[in-house]
Design a protein around this motif. Structure first.
Motif, PDB file in Angstrom:
ATOM      1  N   UNK A 368      54.588 -18.023  54.543  1.00 43.26           N
ATOM      2  CA  UNK A 368      54.151 -19.319  55.064  1.00 43.26           C
ATOM      3  C   UNK A 368      52.642 -19.501  54.895  1.00 43.26           C
ATOM      4  N   UNK A 369      52.287 -20.633  54.302  1.00 38.84           N
ATOM      5  CA  UNK A 369      50.899 -21.095  54.319  1.00 38.84           C
ATOM      6  C   UNK A 369      50.781 -22.157  55.407  1.00 38.84           C
ATOM      7  N   UNK A 370      49.770 -22.034  56.235  1.00 43.63           N
ATOM      8  CA  UNK A 370      49.511 -23.061  57.250  1.00 43.63           C
ATOM      9  C   UNK A 370      48.055 -23.480  57.131  1.00 43.63           C
ATOM     10  N   UNK A 385      46.629 -30.762  63.969  1.00 44.87           N
ATOM     11  CA  UNK A 385      47.492 -31.189  62.864  1.00 44.87           C
ATOM     12  C   UNK A 385      47.638 -30.014  61.898  1.00 44.87           C
ATOM     13  N   UNK A 386      48.869 -29.685  61.569  1.00 44.50           N
ATOM     14  CA  UNK A 386      49.132 -28.564  60.648  1.00 44.50           C
ATOM     15  C   UNK A 386      50.032 -29.002  59.510  1.00 44.50           C
ATOM     16  N   UNK A 387      49.710 -28.542  58.322  1.00 40.28           N
ATOM     17  CA  UNK A 387      50.634 -28.658  57.184  1.00 40.28           C
ATOM     18  C   UNK A 387      51.157 -27.257  56.905  1.00 40.28           C
ATOM     19  N   UNK A 405      61.850 -23.594  49.014  1.00 33.58           N
ATOM     20  CA  UNK A 405      60.531 -24.045  49.472  1.00 33.58           C
ATOM     21  C   UNK A 405      60.659 -25.284  50.344  1.00 33.58           C
ATOM     22  N   UNK A 406      59.902 -25.286  51.419  1.00 29.00           N
ATOM     23  CA  UNK A 406      59.970 -26.384  52.376  1.00 29.00           C
ATOM     24  C   UNK A 406      58.569 -26.739  52.849  1.00 29.00           C
ATOM     25  N   UNK A 407      58.331 -28.034  52.948  1.00 27.70           N
ATOM     26  CA  UNK A 407      57.091 -28.527  53.520  1.00 27.70           C
ATOM     27  C   UNK A 407      57.398 -29.106  54.889  1.00 27.70           C
ATOM     28  N   UNK A 408      56.479 -28.938  55.799  1.00 29.35           N
ATOM     29  CA  UNK A 408      56.606 -29.635  57.075  1.00 29.35           C
ATOM     30  C   UNK A 408      55.211 -29.979  57.575  1.00 29.35           C
TER      31      UNK A 408
END
Lengths: 417, 414
Positions: A368-370, A385-387, A405-408
């Motif tokens: 995970x990249x945050x 705020x986090x991506x 792969x998932x973005x949130x």
């Protein structure tokens, strides 16, 4: 709910400025009741509201009341302090007890804590949820650490806090280590725990550098737990930040051990934090034909960096002298974190398999990249705020089979007293 | 060394040459070994009503497939003493097969003291051209302990469909919609129209292929078939029915079930039961596939139109003279096939097949430590089975002759 909480936050800010009386009900950074020198009780409350979006859509709720807690924290003479905190659900109903403990801390070198509280394992896990640099903890903190349990610890500090230690005995294995699957009715003891835990931290460079050196705040630590693990589908699990099990429990029996290392460095307005944790769970007699299997391992780490662009010092409580209500920008902090948590077996012999009694377990991990922004507009209020970008190793065990792969995106408003 | 290598190579070739035909060889009594964790086995027996999977290694004829999944199975045959088992080879390893099979069933035979009702029926059906799974027998051992005698049953899946329906212009005919029919306890169904809401069909027709298709794709054509059968007057029935149902195959299937006096089949005593329903690839036409026939051989004088009037589809088909004649003809041909004395045999095919299977499993049945009946019960069931074929064949031939308006052959009708 949000408006009401913000209103209270603004009122608290003003009341704090007007507070002069130090007895009875006062605002001393937060609402407190003071009964003279020997007893005071702070009234505490925390709330966090999240707005979330996912790609691809995984049917999660858009809004989430992530935290709603109230509590008391206070001191009884100079020898004792205590904390009581309980969670409420979105309907306002009481749910879990959080911290309920009493400290005897007459001596810095050896204090005693008893009750229900976080076990001494995991740097990030032992930070309050509302003190984190990112909305969600790293996976190793939520899946590999034990968190709260009922127990007793002896702890202390020495060398002007350059060295700290904690050693404790706990009833089970913490809220995050508890058993969640149906248990075998074998006639044997099915109880989890007790678990022993120890943690040591040290400002290892302090003797080597000057009083104003940036490296002075470097602190490293190590921690270890060891507890009894009953037979069953009782291993730790891999769970994504949104509750998807990318590694389901496998059969275990024997001991559950954790080993962790940590680094915390907060030079000026920046910080660098890192942890590495590995769990090792026995699988005695858990193979086909009841043979022993190799240990199941959970291994992960994270490294994160933050920078308060408005210049406040990260090491102290972030100053609100430039709060929005005083015409300033508040404090603005940027952060990025990379964290990994994978599960597999110690043995790599033969083809890897997904079955819960495999000698060589097919691994799966969540990487995970945050990246995020924290805005502290005023005392007690924080907007985050986090991506988040997740990447799963096994395409068959993801929130949407076949996609890895998932973005949130998550935004949080939190108010803390 | 060279000899060892030669033997090893020969052994390897031998193993590779084995196929599912060897596993389902009707002439062989197999041995199947399951290696499981003892806690799993106890839990499977304890929670035998649940469909929880447990990992297992399966060994047959020197070949081991690892990482299979086993679970308790059955409806009335579920047992905590001698569990019926479903074995899925791809449960924990995607696309894993064993002898090209993705799964198989180990039928515990607890509802049949003879042990051969279903396997004889399936062999009879195959002989008559009715789609039916292959079966054989095996002594099943769990962790090297004999559990008992089981029937090894081929799963009705895409592999079975390919074997049954073959290829057309090189295209294997196994990509249609396959459903397992679910008997709903307390809610017998006899092909009455259940309404336009597809939710009424979903619990009865459990999709086994194309599960991710829409409800209208899966159950829409079934609703249409049921509606049209219920609403179409008799004279118009063939025109609407034949594009949606392989009537010839249906008549062959129901005739075969009647021949073996199946009490719990398409015209069962509590509504329809025990079949798979397959919509052919790129076609609106459906066919029935036989399943779970262990209530066959109920009685020798089982009427040749038993409960036909209760089932809407069967009743309407039998009201149409051409279909009625074709049904009786199919039944008569089935009886002739059952009674045909093959070369080298001294008795009719059905009787000889029963005797062969009963002899094959005799010792294993008597040694079965988990069966819920005694050896005396088995001996009595064996005798009753062997008493069935000849009177039954004569009865069916007599009745179909009458139904078709033919002159009975001498000695057929008492």
């Amino acid at each position: 709910m949000i408006g009401l909480t913000l209103l209270v936050a603004c009122g608290a800010e003003q009341a704090h400025a007007q507070s002069t009386d130090k007895r009875g009900f006062v605002w001393n950074d937060r609402p407190s009741i003071v009964f003279g020198e020997d007893l005071h009780v702070d009234l505490r409350a925390r709330a966090a509201f999240d707005w979330r979006g996912f790609d691809p859509d995984v049917d999660e709720d858009l809004y989430d009341l992530n935290v709603l807690r109230v509590g008391l924290k206070g001191e009884l003479t100079r020898h004792f302090d205590f904390e009581i905190e309980r969670e409420l659900d979105s309907d306002g109903e009481w749910t879990d007890w959080k911290d309920v403990y009493l400290n005897w801390d007459t001596f810095d070198a050896a204090s005693v804590r008893g009750g229900r509280f976080k076990m001494p394992f995991g740097f990030e896990q032992n930070l309050s949820r509302t003190d984190l640099d990112f909305i969600y903890r790293s996976r190793i903190s939520t899946q590999l650490t034990p968190a709260r349990d009922r127990g007793v610890t002896v702890y202390g500090r020495a060398l002007d806090r350059a060295l700290t230690y904690e050693i404790g005995y706990f009833d089970t294995d913490g809220d995050l280590g508890k058993l969640e699957e149906p248990q075998f009715d074998t006639g044997e003891e099915t109880r989890l725990g007790p678990t022993y835990a120890a943690r040591v931290t040290g400002a290892v460079l302090r003797p080597l550098v000057g009083p104003d050196a940036a490296l002075r705040s470097v602190r490293v630590g190590a921690a270890y737990t060891n507890g009894r693990l009953p037979e069953g589908l009782n291993s730790l699990r891999g769970e994504s930040p949104y509750g998807f099990d990318y590694f389901e429990p496998v059969y275990v029996k024997g001991r559950r051990q954790r080993l962790g290392f940590e680094l915390d460095w907060t030079p000026g307005p920046t910080s660098v934090r890192a942890e590495w944790i590995q769990t090792r769970e026995d699988r005695l007699g858990q193979g086909l034909g009841d043979r022993d299997l190799s240990d199941v391992l959970g291994t992960g780490w994270y490294v994160s960096g933050t920078w308060i662009v408005t210049g406040q010092d990260k090491d102290q409580n972030i100053s609100m002298r430039r709060a929005v209500i005083r015409g300033g920008p508040g404090a603005i902090e940027l952060g990025v974190r990379y964290d990994v948590l994978g599960f597999g077996s110690a043995s790599k012999d033969g083809p890897p398999e997904r079955n819960p009694r495999a000698e060589h377990i097919l691994e799966n991990s969540d990487r995970i990249w945050t990246a995020g922004v924290n805005w502290y507009p005023m005392e007690h209020v924080k907007v985050v705020a986090n991506a988040i970008h997740e990447d799963f190793e096994d395409s068959q065990r993801t929130p949407k089979a076949g996609e890895t792969s998932f973005w949130s995106g998550v935004m949080r408003l939190q108010i803390v007293f | 060394m060279a000899l060892s290598m030669l033997c090893l190579a020969a052994g390897g070739i031998g193993l590779q040459a084995q196929s599912s035909d060897d596993l389902f060889n009707p002439a062989a009594l197999q041995r199947i070994d399951l290696l499981v964790n003892s806690q799993d086995w106890e839990k499977l027996k304890q929670d035998f009503q649940e469909n929880t999977y447990y990992p297992a290694d399966l060994t047959w004829s020197g070949q081991t497939v690892r990482n299979a999944g086993i679970r308790s199975r059955g409806l009335g045959s579920r047992s905590g003493t001698k569990p019926g088992l479903r074995v899925d080879f791809d449960r924990y390893a995607t696309d894993q097969t064993f002898l090209s099979l993705k799964s198989l069933v180990l039928d515990n035979l607890v509802q049949d003291a003879s042990g051969v009702r279903e396997s004889v029926t399936m062999r009879m059906f195959a002989r008559l051209g009715v789609p039916a799974p292959r079966e054989s027998f095996a002594r099943v051992f769990v962790n090297n302990q004999l559990i008992g005698l089981y029937a090894v049953v081929e799963s009705v899946d895409k592999d079975m469909l390919a074997r049954t329906f073959g290829s057309v212009d090189g295209n294997v005919q196994n990509d249609g919609f396959l459903f397992e029919y679910n008997y709903l306890q307390g809610s017998p169904w006899r092909f009455e129209y259940l309404g336009a809401d597809l939710d009424a069909y979903e619990p009865r027709f459990d999709p086994k292929t194309k599960e991710d298709k829409s409800a209208s794709d899966k159950w829409g054509p079934i609703e249409e078939l049921v509606r049209l059968v219920n609403e179409t007057p008799g004279a118009s029935l063939p025109a609407v029915l034949e594009p949606r149902l392989d009537v010839t195959a249906f008549l062959r299937y129901t005739a075969a079930q009647n021949l073996v006096a199946q009490e719990d089949g398409f015209t069962g005593y509590d509504g329809m039961n025990n079949f798979y329903f397959y919509r052919l690839e790129d076609s609106p036409q459906h066919v029935f596939i036989a399943w779970d026939e262990d209530n066959a051989f109920a009685r020798q004088d089982f009427g040749i139109t038993t409960r036909h009037d209760e089932n809407v589809l069967m009743r309407k088909i039998m009201e149409w003279p051409d279909y009625r004649a074709r049904y009786f003809t199919a039944l008569q041909e089935s009886a002739n096939s059952a009674g045909q004395v093959e070369e080298g045999q001294s008795e009719g095919w059905l009787q000889a097949e029963m005797r062969r299977q009963l002899d094959l499993i005799g010792d294993a049945m008597r040694e079965d430590p988990s069966k819920p009946y005694t050896n005396d019960d088995h001996a009595a069931a064996r005798a009753a089975m062997l008493d069935f074929p000849n009177p039954r064949v004569n009865y069916v031939l007599c009745e179909t002759t009458k139904a078709l308006g033919q002159a009975p052959a001498p000695g057929v009708c008492p």
